[in-house]
Scaffold this motif. Structure first.
Motif, mmCIF file in Angstrom:
data_model
loop_
_atom_site.group_PDB
_atom_site.id
_atom_site.type_symbol
_atom_site.label_atom_id
_atom_site.label_comp_id
_atom_site.label_asym_id
_atom_site.label_seq_id
_atom_site.Cartn_x
_atom_site.Cartn_y
_atom_site.Cartn_z
ATOM 1 N N ARG A 99 -5.845 -16.826 1.694
ATOM 2 C CA ARG A 99 -4.923 -15.730 1.400
ATOM 3 C C ARG A 99 -3.497 -16.165 1.729
ATOM 4 N N PRO A 100 -2.478 -15.406 1.305
ATOM 5 C CA PRO A 100 -1.096 -15.816 1.552
ATOM 6 C C PRO A 100 -0.767 -15.828 3.047
ATOM 7 N N PRO A 101 0.225 -16.646 3.444
ATOM 8 C CA PRO A 101 0.626 -16.675 4.852
ATOM 9 C C PRO A 101 1.300 -15.372 5.271
ATOM 10 N N LEU A 102 1.322 -15.135 6.574
ATOM 11 C CA LEU A 102 1.999 -13.966 7.142
ATOM 12 C C LEU A 102 3.280 -14.412 7.831
ATOM 13 N N GLU A 103 4.346 -13.656 7.626
ATOM 14 C CA GLU A 103 5.611 -13.928 8.306
ATOM 15 C C GLU A 103 5.654 -13.189 9.639
ATOM 16 N N ASP A 463 -5.035 -1.258 6.843
ATOM 17 C CA ASP A 463 -3.654 -1.571 7.185
ATOM 18 C C ASP A 463 -3.195 -2.913 6.646
ATOM 19 N N ASP A 464 -4.101 -3.711 6.158
ATOM 20 C CA ASP A 464 -3.797 -5.036 5.632
ATOM 21 C C ASP A 464 -3.347 -4.898 4.179
ATOM 22 N N PRO A 465 -2.053 -5.117 3.861
ATOM 23 C CA PRO A 465 -1.589 -4.895 2.486
ATOM 24 C C PRO A 465 -2.214 -5.845 1.468
ATOM 25 N N TRP A 466 -2.525 -7.079 1.865
ATOM 26 C CA TRP A 466 -3.173 -8.006 0.928
ATOM 27 C C TRP A 466 -4.566 -7.514 0.564
ATOM 28 N N LEU A 467 -5.294 -7.064 1.559
ATOM 29 C CA LEU A 467 -6.630 -6.521 1.321
ATOM 30 C C LEU A 467 -6.538 -5.240 0.491
ATOM 31 N N PHE A 468 -5.548 -4.410 0.782
ATOM 32 C CA PHE A 468 -5.365 -3.172 0.022
ATOM 33 C C PHE A 468 -5.074 -3.480 -1.443
ATOM 34 N N ASP A 507 5.645 -6.957 3.040
ATOM 35 C CA ASP A 507 4.549 -6.088 2.617
ATOM 36 C C ASP A 507 4.343 -6.136 1.109
ATOM 37 N N LEU A 508 5.441 -6.144 0.356
ATOM 38 C CA LEU A 508 5.336 -6.173 -1.100
ATOM 39 C C LEU A 508 4.715 -7.486 -1.568
ATOM 40 N N GLN A 509 5.094 -8.585 -0.927
ATOM 41 C CA GLN A 509 4.493 -9.880 -1.274
ATOM 42 C C GLN A 509 2.983 -9.863 -1.048
ATOM 43 N N GLN A 510 2.563 -9.367 0.122
ATOM 44 C CA GLN A 510 1.141 -9.321 0.432
ATOM 45 C C GLN A 510 0.405 -8.387 -0.530
ATOM 46 N N LEU A 511 0.993 -7.226 -0.798
ATOM 47 C CA LEU A 511 0.357 -6.223 -1.649
ATOM 48 C C LEU A 511 0.147 -6.754 -3.067
ATOM 49 N N LEU A 512 1.217 -7.304 -3.659
ATOM 50 C CA LEU A 512 1.111 -7.809 -5.026
ATOM 51 C C LEU A 512 0.236 -9.057 -5.091
ATOM 52 N N ALA A 513 0.325 -9.904 -4.073
ATOM 53 C CA ALA A 513 -0.507 -11.112 -4.061
ATOM 54 C C ALA A 513 -1.985 -10.745 -4.023
ATOM 55 N N GLY A 514 -2.332 -9.708 -3.247
ATOM 56 C CA GLY A 514 -3.718 -9.264 -3.202
ATOM 57 C C GLY A 514 -4.189 -8.743 -4.547
ATOM 58 N N ALA A 515 -3.353 -7.926 -5.197
ATOM 59 C CA ALA A 515 -3.722 -7.384 -6.511
ATOM 60 C C ALA A 515 -3.869 -8.504 -7.542
ATOM 61 N N ILE A 516 -2.917 -9.440 -7.552
ATOM 62 C CA ILE A 516 -2.960 -10.528 -8.535
ATOM 63 C C ILE A 516 -4.139 -11.460 -8.263
ATOM 64 N N HIS A 517 -4.528 -11.598 -6.989
ATOM 65 C CA HIS A 517 -5.715 -12.398 -6.658
ATOM 66 C C HIS A 517 -6.925 -11.890 -7.435
ATOM 67 N N MET A 537 1.919 3.840 2.290
ATOM 68 C CA MET A 537 1.652 2.824 1.275
ATOM 69 C C MET A 537 0.643 3.346 0.258
ATOM 70 N N LEU A 538 1.022 3.255 -1.011
ATOM 71 C CA LEU A 538 0.164 3.657 -2.124
ATOM 72 C C LEU A 538 0.186 2.559 -3.172
ATOM 73 N N MET A 539 -0.896 2.443 -3.925
ATOM 74 C CA MET A 539 -0.887 1.548 -5.078
ATOM 75 C C MET A 539 -1.700 2.162 -6.197
ATOM 76 N N GLY A 540 -1.099 2.160 -7.379
ATOM 77 C CA GLY A 540 -1.787 2.599 -8.582
ATOM 78 C C GLY A 540 -1.716 1.515 -9.631
ATOM 79 N N LEU A 541 -2.743 1.432 -10.461
ATOM 80 C CA LEU A 541 -2.760 0.467 -11.554
ATOM 81 C C LEU A 541 -3.185 1.146 -12.841
#
Length: 761
Positions: A99-103, A463-468, A507-517, A537-541
């Motif tokens: 998964r992507p690195p965390l800052e 709480d994990d944006p990549w997982l979300f 957060d946006l990097q993790q969120l989008l990276a998770g979705a694109i994964h 935090m919400l996400m819709g597709l």
């Protein structure tokens, strides 16, 4: 809007004793403006003081482990289950496997140590750490001893306190487990004193306890090699053994070697008296992974526990620019060694005594310590109680509660969005002509294909944006799979809580990276979207799929006599509800997440291949609600078999204790269609058939002659709990109804319904 937007990220890597103390203290006194995140590969962390008791059989696994997911919930911290494998001190990032690195703004390491593997052949041995691997070996060994009549020879290499305690615990446990045959336990040490580093009086008592339990001691027996036959010493003598366990000197995790941190010869992080890593202003280390120069401390949990409060203070002081505290290791402390059979040896100031009362004293101390973590209050919204008035804000000119715009002004800034998009993988699609970067997406639809479209939106269940991001994408794509359509493109609507620019971008990097994964895994291109600020935090597709007209599957079309097959287990809603209140075990949540992350793509292909006549995904309305949608238009009924309903581990317990989703009362209207509610209302299945599922499985009506082959294919593809859960029947009143059976053979149900049809005819 949040009372205190986040401005600084504190990243805790590793779930050791020191970090557990930090989280416990943070729960009682959080620091507004600072976001705390724990990264750990396990959802539970072992308390070393109780492990010998667990091996001996005095404690269960849960008794001896701290639930990190629950502890983070109490502290208002994020929990991210992942393995760290690198640190970039220049970029201030921690690399994670898969998964992507965390800052981070501030980093703390408490990743423990593992037995050294310097001995030739050490790969043949079982190390005591990590505890999870050893525990699985121990469970298997106990079963093997109980079921096998042959002799067994076990060797423990390392005669320190840990090796002695392990030998006594194993000897005590296996003594009662053996039915026939014999188990020999050999404790092997290169020096003449066992346990090493203890006074003569203590050594005498420990040796006496070892001999009483039948442990065979090998003093002055330095092991030079481990082979498949046993262990070999410096003189070439071989001690035959069936299995070797390692409790030798510890070494640091290998990945730290490339971190550019100052390390000692064994790879441990060199720290000063404030626990700060040498030459690093924003990195701390504690517990076994930390090394004090010039006099390193022994690798013992007692030091890590005492370092916790100092680390807690210094992490906060670093952000608020206050003086750091110095850690002063205790020169002498009470040492209590477990002797297997509820006896203990107490050592202090060179004196030693043993007895049952000492074990009971140790048991009391250990249980009180563990209560510190399990007894923390948890609010339903997950926020920790705020007592501190300190506020972190090192961003000059930024107010902690700025006026935020609404309308189109309530979106993520252009620079943040640009920097985020630059880090994302490149998107390729044979159908997408114009996408991200344009005002709208343009798709080329192949001839003879239908466009299948669906939209879905989730509040963050984790709480994990990549997982979300992964969960939100899979949840939306599931609607396409339920129609047997092939994903083609997706657009994202992302809402993030107000925070400093750096936090928002992370957060946006993790969120989008998770979705694109997940989108990339399913050959689905991101074609655009929109970002906004909000209270949470919400996400819709919106997802687009393609399908030939004849391949489309709908939720209706089932026929009398079809088998109802469910691909994934139930229980996501009740486990998430319990987790939000701090009542779900970490292992339950872990299994729920594994279930949610299992894509429905393969299941849809299998159902289509086996002639499914109706297909739908089980999501917010629960199994019963979606089943009624499948049956209602055709005036059909169904019989469900309770014993065949697959459940996630812990779901029944959560439901029985009343931890139900907030959507459950609305879903409960479906109970009106159940013919025999009085037989089911006392069972947990009653609640779980209306439990809303996030990323739930697919429900299909499959012809009876294809049903068993369909389930076999699902099981082979990894849907481990796929099952025939009932059968479709006719309705004598033309109104849909559901009959619930506790235990029944689905073949018999079909036969009975067939006979009923013939009788009516």
């Amino acid at each position: 809007m949040q009372e205190h937007p986040n401005y600084q990220d504190i990243l805790l890597v590793g779930g050791g004793h020191s970090h557990a103390i930090v989280l416990q203290m943070w729960a009682m006194n959080p620091l507004p403006g600072a976001r705390l995140t724990l990264v750990s590969p396990q959802v539970q962390t072992a308390y070393s003081g109780m492990l010998p008791g667990m091996v001996a059989g005095h404690y269960s696994l849960d008794d001896t482990h701290i639930d990190l997911a629950r502890l983070c919930r109490a502290a208002g911290a994020r929990f991210i289950q992942a393995c760290a494998h690198g640190i970039d001190t220049s970029a201030r990032t921690v690399s994670l496997l898969g998964r992507p690195p965390l800052e981070y703004d501030l980093l703390s390491l408490d990743v423990g140590a593992t037995p050294a593997r310097e001995l030739p052949g050490s790969e043949l041995a079982i190390p005591i750490k990590p505890i999870g691997h050893f525990y699985r070996f121990w469970q298997k060994l106990q079963k093997q001893v109980a079921d096998n009549s042959s002799d067994l020879r076990l060797g423990i290499v390392g005669g320190g306190a840990g090796g002695c305690e392990l030998a006594m615990a194993m000897a005590f446990a296996l003594k009662t487990a053996v039915k026939t045959g014999q188990v020999q336990i050999h404790l092997i040490h290169g020096a003449d004193a066992i346990p090493q580093g203890y006074p003569a009086m203590a050594r005498k008592l420990v040796v006496k306890a070892l001999e009483k339990l039948g442990v065979q001691l090998h003093h002055n027996w330095p092991v030079s090699e481990i082979t498949e036959q046993g262990v070999v010493n410096d003189c070439g003598s071989c001690l035959p053994l069936d299995q070797v366990l390692l409790t030798t000197d510890a070494c640091a995790p290998p990945w730290l070697a490339n971190s550019k941190l100052c390390l000692d010869k064994k790879g441990f992080v060199l720290v000063d008296q404030t626990l700060r890593a040498q030459d690093q202003e924003n990195i701390f280390a504690a517990g076994d992974v930390a090394c004090f120069a010039p006099e390193p401390l022994p690798k013992a949990g007692v030091y890590a526990v005492r370092q916790g409060p100092v680390l807690f203070h210094n992490l906060r002081a670093s952000l608020t620019r206050r003086p750091l505290k110095r850690y002063h290791p205790q020169k002498d402390f009470l040492s209590l060694l477990s002797c297997g059979d509820r006896q203990a040896v107490a050592v202090r100031n060179g004196l030693a005594v043993s007895g049952n009362l000492l074990w009971r004293w140790k048991d009391h101390i250990d249980r009180v310590f563990m209560q510190r973590f399990s007894g923390l209050p948890i609010s339903m919204d997950g926020a920790a109680p705020t007592q501190s008035r300190e506020v972190v804000n090192q961003r000059s000119g930024i107010s902690l509660s700025p006026m935020r715009c609404n309308g189109c002004g309530a979106k993520v800034g252009a620079d943040i969005l640009r920097r985020t998009l630059e880090t994302l993988p490149e998107q390729h699609s044979e159908y997408l002509l114009r996408g991200v970067g344009d005002d709208a997406a343009v798709m080329d639809i192949p001839s003879n294909h239908l466009l299948v479209q669906s939209s879905d939106q989730l509040r963050a269940p984790v709480d994990d944006p990549w997982l979300f991001g992964r969960l939100a994408a899979l949840h939306a794509l599931s609607d396409l799979f339920a129609m047997n359509a092939r994903p083609a493109s997706a657009q994202i609507l992302a809402t993030l809580p107000a925070a400093a620019e750096e936090i928002t971008q992370r957060d946006l990097q993790q969120l989008l990276a998770g979705a694109i994964h997940e989108l990339n895994r399913h050959h689905c291109a991101l074609s655009g979207g929109h970002t906004a600020e909000g209270a949470e935090m919400l996400m819709g597709l919106t997802v687009n799929g393609l399908a030939e007209r004849e391949q489309i599957l709908e939720k209706t079309g089932a026929r009398r006599g079809d088998c109802l097959i469910l691909s994934k287990p139930l229980g996501v809603g009740t486990i998430l509800a319990a987790e939000g209140a701090g009542e779900a075990r970490g292992l339950w949540l872990q299994q729920a997440l594994e279930t949610m992350l299992h894509s429905n793509a393969d299941a849809a292909e299998i159902f289509a291949r086996h002639g499914a006549r109706a297909l739908t995904d089980v999501t917010g309305f629960g199994l019963l609600g979606h089943l009624l949608e499948m049956l209602g238009p055709d005036g059909l009924s169904a019989t469900l078999i309770a014993d065949n309903l697959p459940l996630i581990s812990g779901a029944a317990t959560c439901a029985e204790q009343g931890w139900l989703s907030s959507l459950q009362p609305q879903n409960a209207s479906a109970y009106a269609f159940v013919q025999n509610p009085q037989e089911w209302q006392a069972l947990p299945h009653w609640s779980l058939i209306t439990d809303p599922q996030t990323c739930g499985g697919l429900l299909a009506a499959v012809p009876v002659n294809q049903a068993e082959a369909c389930v076999a294919a699902l099981l082979q593809r990894g849907y481990a709990q796929a099952s025939i859960i009932g059968v479709v029947a006719g309705s004598q009143t033309s109104e849909v109804s559901i009959h619930l059976r506790g235990n029944a053979d689905w073949r018999a149900l079909i036969s009975q319904d067939s006979e009923s049809v013939q009788t009516q005819a």
